[in-house]
Write a protein that holds these residues in place. Structure first.
Motif, PDB file in Angstrom:
ATOM      1  N   LEU A 193      22.223  42.193  61.302  1.00 56.13           N
ATOM      2  CA  LEU A 193      23.573  42.700  61.005  1.00 56.13           C
ATOM      3  C   LEU A 193      24.603  41.568  60.944  1.00 56.13           C
ATOM      4  O   LEU A 193      25.804  41.798  61.034  1.00 56.13           O
ATOM      5  N   SER A 194      24.113  40.316  60.792  1.00 51.77           N
ATOM      6  CA  SER A 194      25.059  39.194  60.815  1.00 51.77           C
ATOM      7  C   SER A 194      25.962  39.171  59.585  1.00 51.77           C
ATOM      8  O   SER A 194      27.059  38.640  59.633  1.00 51.77           O
ATOM      9  N   THR A 195      25.510  39.739  58.471  1.00 50.17           N
ATOM     10  CA  THR A 195      26.434  39.921  57.339  1.00 50.17           C
ATOM     11  C   THR A 195      26.574  41.424  57.107  1.00 50.17           C
ATOM     12  O   THR A 195      25.668  42.200  57.409  1.00 50.17           O
ATOM     13  N   PHE A 196      27.722  41.797  56.544  1.00 47.75           N
ATOM     14  CA  PHE A 196      28.021  43.218  56.373  1.00 47.75           C
ATOM     15  C   PHE A 196      26.986  43.882  55.465  1.00 47.75           C
ATOM     16  O   PHE A 196      26.638  43.358  54.406  1.00 47.75           O
ATOM     17  N   ASN A 197      26.515  45.037  55.900  1.00 47.98           N
ATOM     18  CA  ASN A 197      25.547  45.824  55.155  1.00 47.98           C
ATOM     19  C   ASN A 197      25.949  47.294  55.377  1.00 47.98           C
ATOM     20  O   ASN A 197      25.842  47.808  56.486  1.00 47.98           O
ATOM     21  N   ALA A 198      26.489  47.912  54.338  1.00 49.72           N
ATOM     22  CA  ALA A 198      27.099  49.228  54.503  1.00 49.72           C
ATOM     23  C   ALA A 198      26.126  50.264  55.064  1.00 49.72           C
ATOM     24  O   ALA A 198      26.468  51.034  55.963  1.00 49.72           O
ATOM     25  N   GLN A 199      24.881  50.279  54.531  1.00 53.56           N
ATOM     26  CA  GLN A 199      23.901  51.269  54.994  1.00 53.56           C
ATOM     27  C   GLN A 199      23.632  51.117  56.489  1.00 53.56           C
ATOM     28  O   GLN A 199      23.663  52.083  57.252  1.00 53.56           O
ATOM     29  N   THR A 255      20.291  42.384  50.785  1.00 58.19           N
ATOM     30  CA  THR A 255      20.904  41.551  51.827  1.00 58.19           C
ATOM     31  C   THR A 255      21.626  40.369  51.189  1.00 58.19           C
ATOM     32  O   THR A 255      21.234  39.889  50.122  1.00 58.19           O
ATOM     33  N   SER A 256      22.681  39.906  51.836  1.00 58.75           N
ATOM     34  CA  SER A 256      23.387  38.706  51.358  1.00 58.75           C
ATOM     35  C   SER A 256      22.606  37.497  51.840  1.00 58.75           C
ATOM     36  O   SER A 256      22.290  37.384  53.023  1.00 58.75           O
ATOM     37  N   LYS A 257      22.326  36.581  50.920  1.00 58.67           N
ATOM     38  CA  LYS A 257      21.558  35.401  51.301  1.00 58.67           C
ATOM     39  C   LYS A 257      22.453  34.225  51.670  1.00 58.67           C
ATOM     40  O   LYS A 257      22.088  33.375  52.480  1.00 58.67           O
ATOM     41  N   SER A 258      23.596  34.125  51.029  1.00 58.86           N
ATOM     42  CA  SER A 258      24.520  33.054  51.403  1.00 58.86           C
ATOM     43  C   SER A 258      25.935  33.488  51.042  1.00 58.86           C
ATOM     44  O   SER A 258      26.126  34.369  50.202  1.00 58.86           O
ATOM     45  N   ILE A 259      26.888  32.866  51.709  1.00 58.33           N
ATOM     46  CA  ILE A 259      28.297  33.198  51.452  1.00 58.33           C
ATOM     47  C   ILE A 259      29.041  31.898  51.159  1.00 58.33           C
ATOM     48  O   ILE A 259      28.964  30.945  51.938  1.00 58.33           O
ATOM     49  N   ASP A 260      29.736  31.860  50.034  1.00 55.73           N
ATOM     50  CA  ASP A 260      30.614  30.725  49.718  1.00 55.73           C
ATOM     51  C   ASP A 260      32.020  31.192  49.934  1.00 55.73           C
ATOM     52  O   ASP A 260      32.443  32.171  49.324  1.00 55.73           O
ATOM     53  N   LYS A 261      32.753  30.501  50.783  1.00 51.52           N
ATOM     54  CA  LYS A 261      34.134  30.983  50.940  1.00 51.52           C
ATOM     55  C   LYS A 261      35.105  29.824  51.031  1.00 51.52           C
ATOM     56  O   LYS A 261      34.727  28.709  51.417  1.00 51.52           O
TER      57      LYS A 261
END
Ligand SMILES: Cc1cc2nc3c(=O)[nH]c(=O)nc-3n(C[C@H](O)[C@H](O)[C@H](O)COP(=O)(O)OP(=O)(O)OC[C@H]3O[C@@H](n4cnc5c(N)ncnc54)[C@H](O)[C@@H]3O)c2cc1C
Length: 321
Positions: free
Chosen positions: A65-71, A183-189
């Motif tokens: 759950l480290s990145t947002f996952n609506a389900q 699932t999100s694999k990486s985030i660029d911000k």
């Protein structure tokens, strides 16, 4: 029965919205003469929630759950609500919150009211006040389902301090592997700058600034105030500023405590995005600019004179602190 709120966090740290959610839930729980349960997922500082009155904190720790996952997030909140027999469940109206709401609503068989701006007007019939027509009006909505799901609009009630010594419990909901098929694999911000969504103060420029080369003074003022920068639609359409800064009906909504609009006329489509900001300050050289009607404070003057002067005064003031 109980009231249950979801306190969202970013990389473990709660944002102001999470504390506002707890404040919201506490006041409703008091009115309903019941307890407030807060759900936190992978949060590192749950003790900080105690300043706003929770009776119980359910902590869920799961690397998936480290990145947002609506389900998966909806499953966590729904199972917590079932476990605590919650009849009023509240989440924030962020992008993630709006993504969660329909899934949660189905899981709990709950009637959902989005963009709630105040405590329930009545518990029976359960009635809430909501923003309507791009914040230009209000709507009073009754929910008749056994479980009520509320989406609180940011900055609607602020923070209400109320110290408590909550019971803390770690909670492990049942999460199906299928929930993690996407699932999100990486985030660029973007780093180093405040984003419009998170900012308490926003400094925004319009076509009155004449060109992108003049944005230095907007950035300098924003820097002194620790603010995010924003702009009107034509400014981003012309490529003076990135589209991520475009505020309004077709851009981003701003819910800051202070919105400073410089060289922006105040067209209805722009105002639709800033109505939820608490205090609006307008700088415009045309005293007839429509924005003055919506403003709390206005300066009639040339932005190229007013803004450097304002920035210098603020720097002087800060140096005395
Ligand atoms: C369907 C639709 C959706 C739209 N969505 C949006 C939206 O989401 N967001 C948005 O912003 N717009 C939106 N618009 C556009 C909107 O209608 C306006 O055209 C736009 O907001 C105007 O931008 P502005 O105020 O920067 O420019 P202008 O209207 O050109 O105003 C510039 C202002 O700067 C002032 N000024 C000039 N020189 C100076 C100076 N030296 N010092 C101080 N003030 C000065 C002028 O007096 C004027 O008031 C939309 C339009 C449509 C039709």
């Amino acid at each position: 029965m109980s009231v249950l709120v979801f306190a969202d966090n970013s990389e473990g740290k709660f944002k102001k919205t999470a504390y506002e959610m707890v404040s919201f839930g506490k006041q409703i729980a008091k009115k309903a003469e019941t307890s407030l349960v807060v759900v936190a997922i992978n949060a590192s500082e749950v003790d900080s929630l105690s300043a706003y009155g929770p009776d119980k904190i359910l902590s869920i720790d799961d690397d998936r759950l480290s990145t947002f996952n609506a389900q998966a997030y909806a499953a966590c909140i729904a199972q917590a609500a079932e476990k605590e027999s919650a009849t009023i469940v509240a989440i924030d109206s962020s992008n993630d919150g709006l993504y969660l709401a329909p899934i949660l609503s189905v899981k709990l068989n709950a009637g959902f009211a989005s963009n709630v701006v105040d405590f329930p007007v009545s518990l029976d019939p359960f009635t809430v006040k909501r923003k309507a027509f791009s914040s230009k009006g209000f709507n009073f909505t009754e929910i008749h389902t056994a479980i009520k799901l509320l989406g609180l609009a940011k900055n609607s009630i602020g923070l209400i301090e109320e110290n408590s010594s909550p019971e803390k419990e770690s909670f492990s909901p049942t999460l199906d592997d299928q929930m993690f098929n996407v699932t999100s694999k990486s985030i660029d911000k973007t780093t180093g700058t405040v984003t419009i969504a998170d900012a308490d103060v926003v400094v925004s420029g319009g076509r009155g600034l004449k060109g992108p080369e003049n944005w230095g003074m907007i950035e300098e003022l924003a820097d002194v105030l620790g603010a995010a920068t924003a702009c009107s639609k034509p400014v981003s359409d012309m490529g003076w500023r990135p589209h991520s800064e475009h505020v309004g009906q077709t851009g981003k909504p701003v819910t800051s405590n202070l919105y400073i609009a410089i060289g922006i006329s105040g067209a209805i489509q722009h105002l639709a995005g800033v109505n939820s900001s608490k205090v609006k300050v307008v700088v415009n050289n045309d005293p007839e600019a429509p924005f003055f009607k919506a403003a709390d404070y206005g300066i009639v003057g040339d932005a190229f004179e007013v803004i450097p002067e304002l920035t210098n005064k603020l720097k002087e003031f800060k140096s005395t602190l």
